[in-house]
Design a protein around this motif. Structure first.
Motif, short mmCIF file in Angstrom:
data_model
loop_
_atom_site.label_atom_id
_atom_site.label_comp_id
_atom_site.label_asym_id
_atom_site.label_seq_id
_atom_site.Cartn_x
_atom_site.Cartn_y
_atom_site.Cartn_z
N LEU A 22 0.84 -1.19 0.00
CA LEU A 22 0.00 0.00 0.00
C LEU A 22 0.88 1.24 0.00
N SER A 23 0.59 2.17 -0.89
CA SER A 23 1.36 3.41 -0.96
C SER A 23 0.42 4.59 -1.11
N PRO A 24 0.57 5.64 -0.27
CA PRO A 24 -0.29 6.82 -0.38
C PRO A 24 0.11 7.75 -1.52
N THR A 25 1.12 7.37 -2.27
CA THR A 25 1.57 8.16 -3.42
C THR A 25 1.10 7.51 -4.70
N PRO A 26 0.43 8.24 -5.59
CA PRO A 26 -0.05 7.64 -6.85
C PRO A 26 1.10 7.01 -7.63
N ASP A 27 0.83 5.84 -8.18
CA ASP A 27 1.81 5.09 -8.96
C ASP A 27 2.26 5.91 -10.17
#
Length: 406
Positions: free
Chosen positions: A38-43
């Motif tokens: 999970l990453s809060p930064t857009p791919d």
């Protein structure tokens, strides 16, 4: 009965994550497993997917806290143009927007948008930041589990070696759901022997929040408005359905030839010059439905239970219908101290969800078949239907309310 968790959700995509956030707010102890990080930064390398979320879904995502966490603004859909090329190939068709049916703000309650275009990498980033800030929600990602189901509980052995228990498991793990297969729940798949081509285009003129659905004999062609990004103030996504060999040919074309074919299918929309951004993505098309929505201590949600043809853009929205039903049922059962995995409760979920979901699946299947044919009788009948919607505002507004999920 005391378990480590009231609920385990296998899958942290939009459906599983929204269920988790809404039920955690009601006090349930929830374990959520997601196999991807999970990453809060857009791919920075998105896969071309964008969701057309009905306006009725937005309040649900707001209540979950996900909508406010979107790092990039979504794009409102304020106008929808529907055209039928009446069995003619684009080069021979004189169909224009004026010949078809247009839904405008006047058709929507309170002049609200029909829906919102949210790119997958944007929504997944919002989900990541929301999940990690929810009290009462134990998020494990990347993580998987091995599941054992008994009449009394579900036992989950995590990839770390830890073993925990839950009263109920929700399979929100997609079309290829491993939990559905483990439970022996049958699946019917309806192949269309066609492929969807997804591409993102930049154009020099604005789209003004309009979307286009052009029905062609080879399959529907859709242009969907996207929000601006740095360097590209005007963008749209196209979803182009055709036979696999033709789609392979289209993806091999030089960019200017590809843009020319797109313009032929825009029915006179003025978007200026077109430029392909990035690459093409292709997806084989099929509908599918699970024969049951539950097994011992297990229920299916979203794509694990049903998958639609994208012709009406309702696949994700149908999953959010499951969200509403699950949250209402489990929230009430939890408040009254009931067993969340009781057979009667799981049967109730299926009774509330499956008939309407099957009706939507059948409707999308029928729409694909009706519009992808050149049989004169069917061609004239569908054109008459579009014109009836065009001439009868009350009928059109009722259709719009249902499509908006209101």
């Amino acid at each position: 009965m005391r378990t480590d968790y009231d609920l385990c959700i296998n899958g942290g995509g939009p459906i599983g994550a929204t269920i988790a956030c809404l039920l955690a707010q009601k006090g349930l102890r929830i374990l959520l497993l997601e196999r991807a990080p999970l990453s809060p930064t857009p791919d920075q390398n998105p896969d071309g997917r964008a969701y057309a979320l009905a306006e009725g879904v937005r309040p649900l995502l707001e209540e979950a806290g996900i909508w406010q966490a979107l790092p990039l603004p979504p794009q409102a859909i304020t106008t929808i143009h529907v055209t039928d090329s009446q069995g003619r190939v684009p080069a021979a068709s004189r169909s224009t927007l004026a010949d078809g049916l247009s839904f405008t703000e006047e058709d929507a309650p309170d002049h609200r948008p029909f829906g919102w275009m949210v790119e997958a990498h944007n929504l997944l980033a919002a989900i990541a930041s929301t999940l990690t800030s929810q009290p009462g929600l134990d998020v494990r990602a990347p993580a998987t589990g091995q599941f054992q189901f008994t009449q009394d509980e579900a036992r989950i052995t995590l990839s770390t070696g830890e073993t925990v228990s839950a009263a109920l498991v929700i399979a929100a793990d997609g079309r290829q759901s491993r939990l559905r297969q483990q439970a022996g729940i049958g699946l019917t798949r309806i192949p269309y022997h066609k492929t969807a081509l997804v591409s993102v285009l930049a154009h020099t003129l604005p789209h003004h929040g309009s979307a286009l659905e052009n029905f062609l004999p080879q399959g529907p062609f859709a242009r969907l408005p996207l929000p601006s990004i740095e360097g590209h103030p005007h963008r749209s996504a196209i979803v182009w359905t055709d036979r696999a060999e033709r789609i392979a040919h289209f993806t091999s074309l030089a960019p200017h030839h590809f843009a020319h074919l797109i313009k032929e299918r825009l029915c006179g929309e003025e978007l200026g010059s077109l430029e392909l951004i990035g690459t093409h993505w292709t997806y084989p098309l099929a509908s599918q439905y699970a024969h049951r929505y539950y097994a011992t201590r297990l229920i299916l949600a979203g794509d694990a239970a049903h998958g639609l043809h994208p012709v009406a853009g309702q696949g994700m929205n149908l999953g959010f219908r499951d969200v509403r039903t699950i949250v209402a049922l489990l929230g009430e059962a939890f408040a009254h101290g009931e067993d969340l995995g009781s057979p009667s409760l799981l049967r109730r979920y299926q009774q509330l969800s499956r008939p309407g979901n099957l009706a939507m699946l059948a409707g999308c299947d029928m729409m694909e078949r009706l519009f992808s044919t050149d049989v004169p009788f069917i061609r004239h009948a569908r054109h008459a239907g579009l014109m009836a919607l065009r001439r009868l505002p009350t009928l059109r507004q009722g259709f719009v309310r249902r499509a908006m999920g209101l």
